[in-house]
Design an enzyme around this catalytic site. Structure first.
Site, PDB file in Angstrom:
ATOM      1  N   GLU A 262      -0.687   8.207  -1.612  1.00 43.81           N
ATOM      2  CA  GLU A 262      -1.468   7.613  -0.516  1.00 43.81           C
ATOM      3  C   GLU A 262      -2.585   8.687   0.119  1.00 43.81           C
ATOM      4  OE1 GLU A 262       1.944   7.433  -0.588  1.00 43.81           O
ATOM      5  OE2 GLU A 262       2.393   5.546  -0.346  1.00 43.81           O
TER       6      GLU A 262
ATOM      7  N   PHE B  63       3.035   0.210   3.996  1.00 48.55           N
ATOM      8  CA  PHE B  63       3.871   0.188   5.347  1.00 48.55           C
ATOM      9  C   PHE B  63       3.009   1.157   6.287  1.00 48.55           C
ATOM     10  CE2 PHE B  63       6.913  -1.662   2.781  1.00 48.55           C
ATOM     11  CZ  PHE B  63       7.735  -2.337   3.601  1.00 48.55           C
TER      12      PHE B  63
ATOM     13  N   HIS C  62      10.356   2.266   7.892  1.00 46.41           N
ATOM     14  CA  HIS C  62       9.443   1.173   7.440  1.00 46.41           C
ATOM     15  C   HIS C  62       9.095   0.137   8.790  1.00 46.41           C
ATOM     16  CE1 HIS C  62      10.308   2.470   3.362  1.00 46.41           C
ATOM     17  NE2 HIS C  62       9.713   1.545   2.885  1.00 46.41           N
TER      18      HIS C  62
HETATM   19  C1  LIG Z   1       5.191   7.172   0.505  1.00 49.12           C
HETATM   20  C2  LIG Z   1       5.915   5.858   0.150  1.00 49.12           C
HETATM   21  N1  LIG Z   1       4.606   5.073  -0.388  1.00 49.12           N
HETATM   22  C3  LIG Z   1       5.152   3.607  -0.808  1.00 49.12           C
HETATM   23  C4  LIG Z   1       6.552   3.280  -0.752  1.00 49.12           C
HETATM   24  C5  LIG Z   1       7.035   1.769  -0.903  1.00 49.12           C
HETATM   25  N2  LIG Z   1       7.669   1.877  -2.274  1.00 49.12           N
HETATM   26  C6  LIG Z   1       9.097   1.931  -2.029  1.00 49.12           C
HETATM   27  S1  LIG Z   1       9.750   2.237  -3.661  1.00 49.12           S
HETATM   28  C7  LIG Z   1       8.414   2.267  -4.238  1.00 49.12           C
HETATM   29  C8  LIG Z   1       8.349   2.532  -5.938  1.00 49.12           C
HETATM   30  C9  LIG Z   1       9.106   3.671  -6.113  1.00 49.12           C
HETATM   31  O1  LIG Z   1       9.196   3.930  -7.411  1.00 49.12           O
HETATM   32  P1  LIG Z   1      10.116   5.021  -8.057  1.00 49.12           P
HETATM   33  O2  LIG Z   1       9.769   6.223  -7.488  1.00 49.12           O
HETATM   34  O3  LIG Z   1       9.734   5.168  -9.621  1.00 49.12           O
HETATM   35  O4  LIG Z   1      11.598   4.645  -7.803  1.00 49.12           O
HETATM   36  P2  LIG Z   1      12.486   3.291  -8.390  1.00 49.12           P
HETATM   37  O5  LIG Z   1      12.118   2.407  -7.381  1.00 49.12           O
HETATM   38  O6  LIG Z   1      11.798   3.118  -9.659  1.00 49.12           O
HETATM   39  O7  LIG Z   1      13.819   3.765  -8.553  1.00 49.12           O
HETATM   40  C10 LIG Z   1       7.310   1.945  -3.742  1.00 49.12           C
HETATM   41  C11 LIG Z   1       5.962   2.102  -3.936  1.00 49.12           C
HETATM   42  C12 LIG Z   1       7.365   4.192  -0.243  1.00 49.12           C
HETATM   43  N3  LIG Z   1       8.814   3.767   0.106  1.00 49.12           N
HETATM   44  N4  LIG Z   1       6.875   5.369   0.279  1.00 49.12           N
END
Ligand SMILES: Cc1ncc(C[n+]2csc(CCOP(=O)(O)OP(=O)(O)O)c2C)c(N)n1
Lengths: 332, 331
Positions: free
Chosen positions: B65, B88, B134
């Site tokens: 971000e 969010f 969130h």
């Molecule tokens: C700072 C932030 N940006 C965006 C999100 C929304 N979000 C939640 S899970 C996710 C993907 C995460 O991917 P990864 O770290 O590879 O974990 P996985 O879900 O594959 O276990 C995103 C973009 C968030 N929770 N926090």
């Protein structure tokens, strides 16, 4: 119980029952998540659930190499880490349903389970949100000289966050006992990691001088052996490490993510499930090595299943917190 | 206000249509964010845009971000009009330096030479059972900073018209969408229109009390106004639509007319948007007020996960109704 010392294939000299225990833990995670899916589909679970199914060997192999008092930090996909570190399913389910008996008295929910008794500093709904916390836990472990280490679990999506590199640098400068565990399950939410990750993942750790290793995250034995080595090195003052675990989530990003074909194919999902399943792989090995047999393993499955069913019942019948609870715990 | 007979769109469709129209009109407009392309965001707000505009204008980013917001600031300074998507509203905290120390100040610090025509779209609102990281409504944070404009649409019509204005603005604009509102439908004319910033909208005319609502709280205010009508109290509902620029005059005039005011905003009550609006009204309508201005916002706690607890943290039609009756001396 007879103790069988595993031969050279395992390399570690650990006892047969520890492998069987890892089997049980992996099955626990899988069946826990099965219940979560069920609760969600029956509209009994509020909010979102991110399932750990398929990735069980990572949490279990690593936590097996930790002591109870060692720390972990976890992610939005945290049920597996929590169980692997020793939390009990009944209080976890209670938390998932927002009940008073939950680990966080219902205030945290699926994405925020924490359990001081097992060194779990908490799951985190901010991607990379806990990398500072894990590094801080390692900082205090070193400062207090208590021999603990901290494991920081994160998805490969967290590689996008700058704070990760700030803390890696600090951890190496200060030789902190922290192991950064990158769980690369290939997808962030709906995007393949190759579209969001430039260069080489391990090189990001070695740039700061961290110990690095990459491992087949579907092979609990490999995860355990590698984690053990890095953790003990770190515990002895060798500084931080980065462990890359290559794995796969079998289901959607969250339980509502059903139609996935626009970002990954059914064949791909199927091949991970049928060819590389971590539970089947360990089961086959245990049987081959005559460390267990299919009847014993089936008995474990049945035991765990009934444990999960009871835990869910406990959670469903547990009361919600009193509304006044909303204003409690804002300050210590 | 749209004609009653106009076609209906959901809030999400209205946002998407505004973006699509502006992208057709101006090739400099591009979208940056996580899972904005094929996935069309987790809320499916942007579905279909990548098919029309391609991946060079609807750009999936890593989960960075701070990084991609910074890129948007620089790109805006040098000829593009980026719209960044922060999934969010809670994640705006990660973009703070880029928005507060960079985007908001570049124009002023450069003596008016550089401009930052960018938009940040993000969300607010609780009751989605998403817990403390969130569910927050953090628009007060940006409203505090000179150099930023802050938009809080409460209907599909407003969302479309205000977003088009945001994209055409020469300044950094932060646009907060209530995630619980995405499926809500409302009239949106097919013809081109924009809505100027700094113009409040009277959503319901009344005599006895003014309910000032922002974003998610406008519907709650309208619901409370219906309950009040049954109790013989005529409530006016007014929506400032932008916290900056702020239509102070409209708020003060409504307060002078009704002499009683409740401000409802889903941000935290303390040190929040409701506090600021309340001060504006208290200063401007002091001699016409029959009661102190009342603020109603989120309970001053991290949003709890447990449904009965979470529900207790946000104002409801019923709690506003009770508060309004008390303020009118009719309990
Ligand atoms: C700072 C932030 N940006 C965006 C999100 C929304 N979000 C939640 S899970 C996710 C993907 C995460 O991917 P990864 O770290 O590879 O974990 P996985 O879900 O594959 O276990 C995103 C973009 C968030 N929770 N926090």
């Amino acid at each position: 119980m007879t103790t069988i010392t595993v031969n050279a294939t395992a390399g570690s000299g650990i006892k047969a029952e520890q492998w069987v225990q890892m089997y049980r833990r992996m099955v626990s995670i899988r069946l826990f998540e099965e219940q979560v899916n069920e609760l969600y589909t029956r509209a009994l679970m509020p909010g979102l659930a991110h399932l750990y199914v398929g990735e069980e060997a990572v949490a279990v192999g690593i936590c097996q190499a930790l002591r109870r008092e060692d720390y972990i930090t976890s992610t939005h996909r945290g049920h597996g880490h929590c169980l692997a570190k020793g939390a009990s399913p009944d209080r976890m389910f209670a938390e998932l349903l927002g009940k008073e008996a939950g680990y966080c008295r219902g205030k945290g929910g699926s994405m925020h389970i924490a359990d001081p008794a097992t060194g779990n500093l908490g799951a985190n709904a901010i991607v990379a949100g806990s990398v500072g916390i894990a590094t801080g836990a390692a900082f205090s472990a070193k400062h207090l000289n208590n021999g603990r280490v901290a494991v920081c679990f994160f998805g490969e999506g967290a590689l996008g966050q700058g704070v990760l590199y700030e803390v890696m640098n600090l951890a190496q400068l200060w030789k902190l006992p922290v192991i950064y565990v990158c769980e690369n399950n290939l997808y962030t939410e709906y995007t393949h990691f190759s579209e969001t990750t430039a260069g080489d993942i391990l090189a990001r750790g070695s740039a700061f001088g961290l110990q690095t290793a990459s491992v087949d995250g579907q092979d609990v034995r490999a995860v355990y052996e590698t984690a053990k080595r890095l953790i003990e090195h770190s515990r002895q003052g060798g500084g931080p490490a980065l462990l890359l675990c290559n794995t796969y989530r079998y289901t959607g990003h969250h339980v509502g993510d059903i139609n996935r074909e626009y970002y990954r194919s059914k064949q791909e999902e199927q091949s991970w499930k049928s060819e590389r399943d971590p539970i089947k792989r360990l089961a086959n090995w245990l049987i081959e090595q005559k460390l267990s047999d299919s009847n014993l393993l089936a008995a474990i499955d049945a035991e765990v299943r009934s444990e999960m069913e009871k835990a869910v019942e406990f959670a469903i019948s547990a009361p919600y917190p009193d509304v006044k609870e909303a204003e409690e715990n804002v300050y210590a | 206000m749209p004609d009653a007979g106009a076609r209906e769109l959901t809030f999400a469709q209205a946002v998407r249509e505004a973006l699509a129209e502006e992208m057709r009109r101006d090739p400099r407009v591009c979208i940056l964010g996580e899972d904005v392309a094929e996935a069309g965001t987790p809320f499916k707000v942007l579905s279909g845009l990548v098919e029309e505009f391609g991946t060079s204008r609807v750009i999936d980013t890593p989960i960075s971000e701070a990084g991609f917001t910074g890129v948007a600031v620089g790109a805006a300074m040098t000829g593009l009009r980026p719209v960044v998507d922060i999934m969010f509203g809670d994640f705006i905290t990660l973009t703070m330096d880029q928005m507060v120390n960079q985007a908001a100040k570049v124009h002023y610090m450069s003596g008016g030479t550089w401009k930052v025509p960018m938009v940040m779209r993000t969300t607010l609102g609780a009751t989605r059972r998403s817990a403390a990281q969130h569910s927050q409504s953090l628009h007060a944070w940006f409203s505090h900073v000179p150099g930023l404009k802050i938009v809080l649409p409460s209907t599909p019509y407003d969302a479309k018209g205000l977003l088009k204005t945001a994209i055409r603005d020469e300044n950094p604009v932060v646009f907060f969408e209530d995630k619980m509102m995405y499926r809500q439908k409302g009239p949106v004319p097919a013809e081109e229109y924009t809505i100027p910033f700094g113009v409040a909208d009277i959503k319901r005319v009344g005599r006895d009390i003014t309910l000032v609502g922002t974003s998610s709280m406008v519907q709650v205010a309208l619901g409370a106004a219906n309950l009040l009508e049954e109790a013989g109290i005529s409530a006016e509902v007014i929506d400032p639509r932008t916290t900056w620029p702020l239509d102070e005059k409209a708020l003060i005039e409504s307060a002078k007319k009704t002499s009683r005011v409740i401000i409802m905003d889903e941000g935290y009550g303390r040190y929040g948007v409701a506090a600021e609006l309340s001060a504006v009204i208290a200063e401007g309508a002091f001699y016409d007020l029959d009661a102190p201005v009342k603020r109603m916002g989120a309970m001053h706690v991290p949003i709890p996960f447990s449904p009965p607890l979470e529900d207790a943290t946000v104002p409801t039609e019923k709690s506003v109704f009770e508060a309004a009756r008390a303020l009118c001396g009719k309990t």
